[in-house]
Design an enzyme around this catalytic site. Structure first.
Site, PDB file in Angstrom:
ATOM      1  N   ASP A 148       0.838  -1.197   0.000  1.00 34.19           N
ATOM      2  CA  ASP A 148       0.000   0.000   0.000  1.00 34.19           C
ATOM      3  C   ASP A 148       0.874   1.249   0.000  1.00 34.19           C
ATOM      4  O   ASP A 148       1.944   1.272  -0.622  1.00 34.19           O
ATOM      5  CB  ASP A 148      -0.932  -0.042   1.218  1.00 34.19           C
ATOM      6  CG  ASP A 148      -2.281   0.594   0.949  1.00 34.19           C
ATOM      7  OD1 ASP A 148      -2.339   1.831   0.876  1.00 34.19           O
ATOM      8  OD2 ASP A 148      -3.272  -0.140   0.819  1.00 34.19           O
ATOM      9  N   HIS A 182      -3.437   5.988   4.031  1.00 33.68           N
ATOM     10  CA  HIS A 182      -4.269   4.938   3.442  1.00 33.68           C
ATOM     11  C   HIS A 182      -3.889   3.562   3.987  1.00 33.68           C
ATOM     12  O   HIS A 182      -4.714   2.856   4.575  1.00 33.68           O
ATOM     13  CB  HIS A 182      -4.115   4.983   1.917  1.00 33.68           C
ATOM     14  CG  HIS A 182      -5.076   4.109   1.176  1.00 33.68           C
ATOM     15  ND1 HIS A 182      -4.831   2.777   0.925  1.00 33.68           N
ATOM     16  CD2 HIS A 182      -6.280   4.375   0.612  1.00 33.68           C
ATOM     17  CE1 HIS A 182      -5.840   2.253   0.240  1.00 33.68           C
ATOM     18  NE2 HIS A 182      -6.738   3.208   0.043  1.00 33.68           N
ATOM     19  N   SER A 194     -11.181  -0.161  -1.000  1.00 35.10           N
ATOM     20  CA  SER A 194      -9.883  -0.294  -0.315  1.00 35.10           C
ATOM     21  C   SER A 194     -10.037  -0.776   1.115  1.00 35.10           C
ATOM     22  O   SER A 194      -9.170  -1.488   1.636  1.00 35.10           O
ATOM     23  CB  SER A 194      -9.161   1.057  -0.297  1.00 35.10           C
ATOM     24  OG  SER A 194      -8.693   1.407  -1.567  1.00 35.10           O
TER      25      SER A 194
END
Length: 377
Positions: free
Chosen positions: A61, A94, A270
């Site tokens: 990621d 994220h 996600s």
């Protein structure tokens, strides 16, 4: 962050000056703070069966912060700034939230951080981070570090006509290696918008050895969120994280604030994918001898029909089996034509029986001989 800089200052007195760290080209996203955690699931009963203990889960990621809720995080590789690697830097806010979802479902798992992409670094050439080649490199790095489950929430979308001309052999080879080593790969199915449009090929969700995960609607758990790209054999999980692990390395976050001042919530495919990744970690602990294909089949069989909704407890306790019933042949003799005379005789017989019953009813109301009717009233 100040503590890290202080340590570097002390080292500079003892060793030659280190290479200057590669700074992002645009400011990192800021954290929108939250007062405290907001768990998505109540998994007390589930965690009495398995917690993912000893299972190594790689988060490929934007980096994973070394947050107390995630510790210890194994910093495996940084493909964004390889000259001065820092897999524990999550400039985008994220990967840390993704890792937090995994740890909520599988609190005993160990998180491995592979920093593979970032929107805050300009990539000067095609061989840099954020490409299919770098994704393949990230998968190999995770496998080299002993990962048993891979979560890939940052995906690439390519129009179908262009995908037909694309040589993705390097990625396919990496996924094949994961399959041969018994590693389950979970990927987001992609959010509708930008280059990700219906009909596009989503990498790596395109692969038959990858579990693609869509997001369920936040207000209607029985339907997919409108932003989820349709996909074959798709699974689904909640796509909204109300409060996530803060990418700053401490505390909690309700979202991120971009350099342009826009507040962005944690919602999308996600954040649905790591729910299934956590389930895979639970199953890997529970069934250590299973192949990757067997674990995928356990998850698929336990998922609800239609949108493939995955529930951690159901997936962990489901008993697999052959639930498809083969068609059964049933033979029945054709009725023979009726005899008109027989039908008329049956009608006459029924009429006679009805008359006898009626007569019996009437006779029952007549007094027996030699007796006087009973007087009432």
């Amino acid at each position: 962050m100040r503590r890290i800089l202080a340590s570097l200052t002390v080292l500079a007195l003892l060793t030659p000056p280190p290479v200057t760290a590669q700074e992002p080209d645009t400011s990192c996203a800021a954290v929108l703070p939250a007062p405290g955690p907001a768990p998505q699931f109540a998994l007390g009963d589930t965690h009495r069966i398995a917690r993912g203990e000893g299972v190594r889960v790689a988060v490929i990621d934007t980096g994973v912060a070394d947050h107390p809720q995630l510790a210890p995080v194994d910093p495996v590789a940084d493909l964004v700034a390889p000259a001065t690697p820092d897999p524990l830097l999550d400039c985008d806010g994220h990967g840390t939230v993704v890792a937090g979802v995994i740890r909520e479902v599988a609190p005993g798992a160990t998180i491995l951080s592979v920093r593979q992409s970032s929107a805050h670094y300009r990539q000067p050439d095609a061989d840099s981070a954020g490409t299919l080649a770098s994704l393949a490199d990230a998968i190999h790095a995770a496998l080299d570090a002993g990962a048993q489950v891979l979560n890939i929430s940052v995906v690439s979308c390519v129009p179908a006509d262009q995908a037909a001309l694309l040589d993705a052999a390097v990625l396919d080879h990496a996924l094949l290696r994961a399959e041969e080593q018994g590693v389950v790969v979970v990927s987001a199915s992609g959010n509708n918008g930008g280059a990700c449009l219906p009909g596009a090929v989503v990498y790596p969700a395109h692969s038959p050895t990858v579990l693609p995960v869509a997001a369920r609607h936040a207000d209607d758990p029985h339907s997919l969120a409108e932003y989820s790209l349709p996909a074959d054999n798709v699974l689904s999980a909640p796509g909204r994280v109300t409060t996530g692990v803060s990418p700053s390395g401490d505390g909690w976050a309700a979202g991120m604030v971009t350099a342009q001042g826009q507040e962005v919530a944690f919602e999308g495919t996600s954040f649905a994918a790591p729910v299934v990744t956590g389930v895979a970690a639970l199953l890997r602990q529970r069934h250590p001898g299973d192949s990757a294909a067997q674990l995928r089949e356990r998850i698929r069989q336990a998922a609800e029909p239609s949108h493939g909704a995955v529930d951690p407890h159901t997936a962990l306790t489901h008993l697999p089996g052959a639930y498809i019933t083969e068609p059964r042949q049933v033979a029945a003799a054709a009725p023979t034509p009726e005899d008109p005379a027989a039908g008329q005789r049956a009608i006459t017989l029924l009429a006679t029986l009805a008359a006898l019953v009626l007569g019996g009813t009437l006779l029952g109301r007549v007094s027996a001989p030699g007796r006087s009717p009973r007087r009432t009233g």
